[in-house]
Motif scaffolding. Structure first.
Motif, short mmCIF file in Angstrom:
data_model
loop_
_atom_site.label_atom_id
_atom_site.label_comp_id
_atom_site.label_asym_id
_atom_site.label_seq_id
_atom_site.Cartn_x
_atom_site.Cartn_y
_atom_site.Cartn_z
N PRO A 116 0.85 -1.11 0.05
CA PRO A 116 0.12 0.09 -0.10
C PRO A 116 0.76 1.18 0.08
O PRO A 116 0.53 2.34 -0.46
N VAL A 131 1.27 2.52 -3.51
CA VAL A 131 0.04 2.82 -4.07
C VAL A 131 -0.09 4.28 -3.59
O VAL A 131 -0.43 5.42 -4.22
N LEU A 132 0.21 4.45 -2.36
CA LEU A 132 -0.06 5.90 -1.55
C LEU A 132 1.24 6.81 -2.13
O LEU A 132 0.69 7.99 -2.16
N SER A 182 5.60 -0.82 -4.71
CA SER A 182 4.64 -1.48 -4.92
C SER A 182 4.78 -3.15 -5.56
O SER A 182 4.14 -4.15 -5.22
#
Length: 138
Positions: free
Chosen positions: A73, A76-77, A121
């Motif tokens: 995550p 993605v963040l 990621s």
């Protein structure tokens, strides 16, 4: 694999070069083939080679499952954070022009940040898949 001394020594010598090559692919992605996805796979392949040669426990000690669970995550963040930063600076989502003092530097910074997010990621996802399959028989 504990008795294959030659393979273990060659692997130990090869791992730093694999990681440096991943960095080269990451930072050269603007100018030629490569980028975050390819570099992420190379980083994951280095950890997987380490696990194959020195055991899953050694790999889990080097890159714990908790770190891998955070990497997916986080990438993605980072990717989405670049877009949100563009929005907060008054531009469209992932419009890199507002991220720097001129168009060229802003585009370069935006693409590099997005590619770093992809690297984090992808390498986390590949390692999560490997750990899930490698740890099934335990």
């Amino acid at each position: 694999m504990r008795l294959d001394v030659i393979l273990r020594v060659i692997s130990k010598l090869l791992l730093p070069f694999m990681l440096v090559f991943a960095l080269y692919v990451q930072f050269h992605g603007d100018y030629g083939p490569g980028g975050g996805f390819q570099a992420g796979v190379i980083v994951a392949a280095a950890v997987i080679l380490y696990a194959i040669m020195f055991g899953l426990d050694a790999a889990l000690e080097a890159v714990p499952v908790r770190v891998v669970e955070i990497m997916v995550p986080l990438g993605v963040l980072i990717y989405a954070g670049v877009g949100v930063a563009s929005l907060l600076l008054g531009a469209n989502f992932l419009d890199y022009d507002v991220l720097g003092h001129d168009h060229h530097h802003a585009q370069e910074l935006g693409v590099m940040l997005v590619e770093i997010g992809v690297l984090v990621s992808v390498s986390g996802t590949m390692l999560a898949i490997f750990y899930a399959f490698a740890g099934r028989g335990r």
